[in-house]
Write a protein that holds these residues in place. Structure first.
Motif, PDB file in Angstrom:
ATOM      1  N   GLY A  95      15.420  30.081 -29.300  1.00 21.07           N
ATOM      2  CA  GLY A  95      14.626  29.974 -28.381  1.00 21.07           C
ATOM      3  C   GLY A  95      13.884  30.654 -27.419  1.00 21.07           C
ATOM      4  N   ALA A  96      13.989  32.216 -28.167  1.00 22.93           N
ATOM      5  CA  ALA A  96      13.533  33.674 -27.028  1.00 22.93           C
ATOM      6  C   ALA A  96      11.953  33.428 -27.000  1.00 22.93           C
ATOM      7  CB  ALA A  96      14.045  34.383 -27.415  1.00 22.93           C
ATOM      8  N   ARG A 123      19.524  34.236 -26.398  1.00 17.90           N
ATOM      9  CA  ARG A 123      19.455  33.349 -25.660  1.00 17.90           C
ATOM     10  C   ARG A 123      19.388  32.460 -24.068  1.00 17.90           C
ATOM     11  NH1 ARG A 123      23.707  30.836 -28.451  1.00 17.90           N
ATOM     12  NH2 ARG A 123      23.815  29.437 -30.276  1.00 17.90           N
ATOM     13  N   GLU A 124      19.879  34.135 -23.392  1.00 19.40           N
ATOM     14  CA  GLU A 124      19.502  34.639 -22.062  1.00 19.40           C
ATOM     15  C   GLU A 124      18.271  35.109 -21.840  1.00 19.40           C
ATOM     16  OE1 GLU A 124      22.903  36.771 -21.406  1.00 19.40           O
ATOM     17  OE2 GLU A 124      24.403  34.770 -21.124  1.00 19.40           O
ATOM     18  N   ARG A 144      11.441  32.399 -19.741  1.00 17.89           N
ATOM     19  CA  ARG A 144      10.878  31.345 -18.594  1.00 17.89           C
ATOM     20  C   ARG A 144      10.902  31.812 -17.665  1.00 17.89           C
ATOM     21  NH1 ARG A 144      12.512  30.184 -23.766  1.00 17.89           N
ATOM     22  NH2 ARG A 144      14.368  29.543 -23.012  1.00 17.89           N
ATOM     23  N   GLU A 145      11.901  32.026 -17.021  1.00 16.68           N
ATOM     24  CA  GLU A 145      11.925  31.603 -15.296  1.00 16.68           C
ATOM     25  C   GLU A 145      11.319  33.016 -14.544  1.00 16.68           C
ATOM     26  OE1 GLU A 145      15.339  33.532 -12.036  1.00 16.68           O
ATOM     27  OE2 GLU A 145      15.810  33.005 -14.060  1.00 16.68           O
ATOM     28  N   GLU A 164       8.246  33.296 -26.382  1.00 16.87           N
ATOM     29  CA  GLU A 164       7.348  32.400 -25.546  1.00 16.87           C
ATOM     30  C   GLU A 164       6.166  32.906 -26.010  1.00 16.87           C
ATOM     31  OE1 GLU A 164       7.441  29.725 -22.931  1.00 16.87           O
ATOM     32  OE2 GLU A 164       9.450  29.725 -23.594  1.00 16.87           O
ATOM     33  N   GLY A 224      15.355  34.828 -23.650  1.00 19.03           N
ATOM     34  CA  GLY A 224      14.179  33.544 -23.696  1.00 19.03           C
ATOM     35  C   GLY A 224      14.118  32.993 -22.092  1.00 19.03           C
ATOM     36  N   ASP A 225      15.496  32.241 -21.722  1.00 15.99           N
ATOM     37  CA  ASP A 225      15.760  31.422 -20.064  1.00 15.99           C
ATOM     38  C   ASP A 225      14.583  32.700 -19.306  1.00 15.99           C
ATOM     39  OD1 ASP A 225      16.880  29.832 -21.777  1.00 15.99           O
ATOM     40  OD2 ASP A 225      19.239  29.860 -21.491  1.00 15.99           O
ATOM     41  N   LEU A 226      15.731  34.133 -19.253  1.00 20.74           N
ATOM     42  CA  LEU A 226      14.819  34.480 -18.450  1.00 20.74           C
ATOM     43  C   LEU A 226      13.368  34.539 -18.238  1.00 20.74           C
ATOM     44  CD1 LEU A 226      15.750  36.562 -16.247  1.00 20.74           C
ATOM     45  CD2 LEU A 226      15.913  38.603 -17.749  1.00 20.74           C
TER      46      LEU A 226
END
Length: 399
Positions: A231-232, A188-189, A195-196, A234, A191-193
């Protein structure tokens, strides 16, 4: 630094003009000219997945004892042991030597997936510096994992991905080793990174059965579904290998907009099988997974294995690497079209003569123009001997 240059005309009458590192449709006034009347101009090749951490392996790496019998044993007794032994000096020497060989073979872009658990912080800086020094276009990331030191190791790996500089030659990705070496929280982290940072994930997927079995044991349909559910992924994410994916899974990833990267020499050498299901995606590029970056050799292996497995979709996978590079660097075209990267190779009688990256001549008359290739190779061999001694001091990871 991006430059302006006119290349040609070649023996077919082709001329390529480069301005600010990008191919343009009109010659740039007063730009330097790289003559090649007896050569043939083409776009530089792309190695869409490799491991610079293994660059010193050809220089006498000792055989694993006892001899590995499974893919997981190969990882634990060979590659996971090697990457733990890496330090700054060995990494720099190996990367420089690997890039020199890549350029001399006409490979102008490399997508690297790096791991050095004993030397995480600063590893991306070294690789980026070598790219700038020698003139290689690259997508870089650290392959975060929990296989040695748990969640803290993964956090450090993801943080190192954040440190990749954005230059005319270098862009960053977010790397994970493979799903079976990380927790849901780390996925998860990642995927968040991604996108960031406005980038994508670079991860091994279903290279061997262990990855699939681990995902199923965790309650997912497979490693691909685990990445999707957490959610990883994109659009544009790089999924490496895919040997043990079904055609339906490949189609699902393609619908998301992911890229697959096939590595035929590595898959054959590790005995994991042939990625036949990749025939169900039109977004498949070609990598080497740590083997040398001579893409003519990799493509020859691809065509040989594709013929053995009845895969009629292998054509075009080498060229697809240009599309990956264009997506991540923002080029509006590929190949030799205006708007494409100013990365050009001139061959004479099939042999690489000149190489230009970002408008800069990096190989001239078959010789490295951005450094001393013999000195770089000698340093790599010296560091390799030192690396093998460091490896010998380490117990195989869970062998």
């Amino acid at each position: 630094m991006s430059g302006s240059l006119t290349i040609g005309p070649d023996r077919r009458g082709w001329t390529v003009s480069i301005q600010d590192g990008c191919i343009v449709d009109m010659p740039v006034p007063d730009a330097p000219v790289l003559a090649c009347p007896d050569g043939e101009i083409s776009s530089g090749n792309v190695c869409a997945h490799t491991h610079l951490y293994s660059a010193l392996a050809p220089y006498g790496m000792p055989a694993a004892e006892p001899k590995p019998e499974t893919f997981l044993q190969i990882l634990r007794r060979v590659w996971w042991r090697l990457d733990r032994a890496l330090d700054a000096e060995a990494l720099r020497a190996g990367a420089r030597d690997y890039f020199v060989q890549a350029l001399l073979a006409g490979t102008t872009s490399v997508i690297d997936h790096h791991e050095s658990p004993g030397f995480i912080e600063g590893s991306m800086e070294i690789l980026a510096e070598v790219c700038e020094e020698l003139g290689v276009r690259a997508l870089l990331c650290y392959g975060a994992t929990e296989r040695n030191f748990g969640r803290e190791e993964a956090r450090r790996g993801l943080a190192e991905c954040r440190r990749v500089p954005a230059t005319s030659l270098v862009r960053g990705l977010v790397g994970l080793h493979a799903t079976f070496t990380v927790s849901d929280e780390t996925i998860r982290e990642a995927g968040d990174l991604a996108r960031e940072l406005g980038t994508v994930l670079h991860i091994h997927v279903a290279e061997g059965p262990d990855d699939v079995e681990d995902a199923v044991a965790r309650g997912f349909a497979g490693p691909l579904e685990r990445l999707i559910d957490l959610g990883a992924l994109e659009p544009g994410s790089l999924l490496i290998h895919g040997v043990h994916l079904s055609s339906e899974q490949v189609e699902k990833a393609s619908e998301i907009g992911c890229w697959f990267v096939q590595n035929p020499r590595s898959n054959e050498g590790n005995g994991v099988g042939y990625a036949a299901a990749l025939a169900h995606s039109e977004r498949v590029a070609l990598g080497t997974d740590g083997w040398n970056a001579d893409m003519a050799e990799e493509q020859a292996a691809l065509f040989r294995l594709a013929g053995q497995h009845g895969d009629t979709h292998a054509e075009g996978r080498l060229a697809a690497g240009h599309d990956v590079i264009a997506e991540r660097f923002g080029f509006s075209a590929t190949g030799l079209e205006p708007g494409a990267a100013g990365d050009v190779v001139v061959r004479r009688s099939g042999q690489v003569c000149h190489v230009v990256v970002d408008g800069r001549v990096v190989v001239r008359d078959g010789r490295l123009a951005t450094g001393d290739a013999q000195t770089i190779n000698a340093e790599a061999r010296s560091q390799a001997e030192r690396l093998w001694r460091r490896m010998a001091e380490l117990d195989p990871a869970g062998a």
